[in-house]
Design an enzyme around this catalytic site. Structure first.
Site, PDB file in Angstrom:
ATOM      1  N   CYS A 190       0.844  -1.203   0.000  1.00 36.32           N
ATOM      2  CA  CYS A 190       0.000   0.000   0.000  1.00 36.32           C
ATOM      3  C   CYS A 190       0.878   1.252   0.000  1.00 36.32           C
ATOM      4  CB  CYS A 190      -0.946  -0.004   1.195  1.00 36.32           C
ATOM      5  SG  CYS A 190      -2.383  -1.090   0.988  1.00 36.32           S
ATOM      6  N   ASP A 227      10.790  -6.754  -8.368  1.00 38.39           N
ATOM      7  CA  ASP A 227      10.999  -7.289  -7.023  1.00 38.39           C
ATOM      8  C   ASP A 227      12.362  -6.823  -6.504  1.00 38.39           C
ATOM      9  OD1 ASP A 227       9.662  -9.947  -5.374  1.00 38.39           O
ATOM     10  OD2 ASP A 227      11.688  -9.310  -4.832  1.00 38.39           O
ATOM     11  N   ASN A 285       1.895 -16.844  -3.730  1.00 37.70           N
ATOM     12  CA  ASN A 285       2.066 -17.487  -2.428  1.00 37.70           C
ATOM     13  C   ASN A 285       0.929 -17.025  -1.530  1.00 37.70           C
ATOM     14  OD1 ASN A 285       4.543 -18.668  -3.227  1.00 37.70           O
ATOM     15  ND2 ASN A 285       5.618 -16.755  -2.777  1.00 37.70           N
ATOM     16  N   GLY A 329       4.032 -19.590   2.100  1.00 36.37           N
ATOM     17  CA  GLY A 329       5.259 -18.800   2.017  1.00 36.37           C
ATOM     18  C   GLY A 329       5.034 -17.325   1.716  1.00 36.37           C
ATOM     19  N   HIS A 359      -0.492 -10.513  -4.403  1.00 36.56           N
ATOM     20  CA  HIS A 359       0.365 -10.155  -5.542  1.00 36.56           C
ATOM     21  C   HIS A 359       0.722 -11.411  -6.300  1.00 36.56           C
ATOM     22  CE1 HIS A 359       2.868 -10.959  -2.012  1.00 36.56           C
ATOM     23  NE2 HIS A 359       3.758 -11.469  -2.843  1.00 36.56           N
TER      24      HIS A 359
END
Ligand code: AMP
Ligand code: ZN
Length: 113
Positions: free
Chosen positions: A7, A30, A86, A92, A99
């Site tokens: 967020c 990432d 995940n 995990g 996402h």
């Protein structure tokens, strides 16, 4: 959602490298890439995990999957890729805002568990 890193990224409070954005989602690089291309597709609406999806909010998943092929092409993923979600502790999941990981740029190992 307070104290949600995604967020904060969406609101611009935490920097990110955006590779795609529209009114409903962002896609960012990432921070800790697991493959040559590792991008996260994140809805702007805070949904904690795939376990929080229901008939009223699940359209966002179709939207993300409709955007992925174009972004994958732009990022040079012409020979396939992997999409990963995940979910929860055993799945995990470390960031509690749903996402989808887009991974590619090399031949990925086949692993399911
Ligand atoms: P997951 O383990 O499926 O919840 O994935 C969370 C992902 O978010 C991990 O791959 C992290 O490397 C990534 N991540 C965490 N914080 C950031 C950040 N500030 N910017 C980009 N990626 C992040
Ligand atoms: Zn959030």
């Amino acid at each position: 959602m307070a104290d949600c890193v995604f967020c904060k990224i969406i609101d611009g409070e935490i920097p990110s490298t955006r590779v795609y954005e529209d009114d409903r989602i962002i896609a960012i690089r990432d921070l800790n890439p697991q493959a040559p291309v590792h991008v996260l597709f994140i809805p702007k609406e805070h949904i904690a995990s795939a376990d929080e999806l229901n008939k009223d909010n699940c359209d966002i998943v179709a939207h993300i999957f409709s955007v992925i092929p174009g972004v994958a092409k732009e990022l040079g993923l012409t020979n396939g890729y992997r999409i990963v979600n995940n979910c929860g502790e055993d799945g995990g999941q470390t960031v509690k805002h749903i996402h989808f990981h887009l991974l590619g740029g090399k031949k990925l190992e086949v692993t399911m568990a």
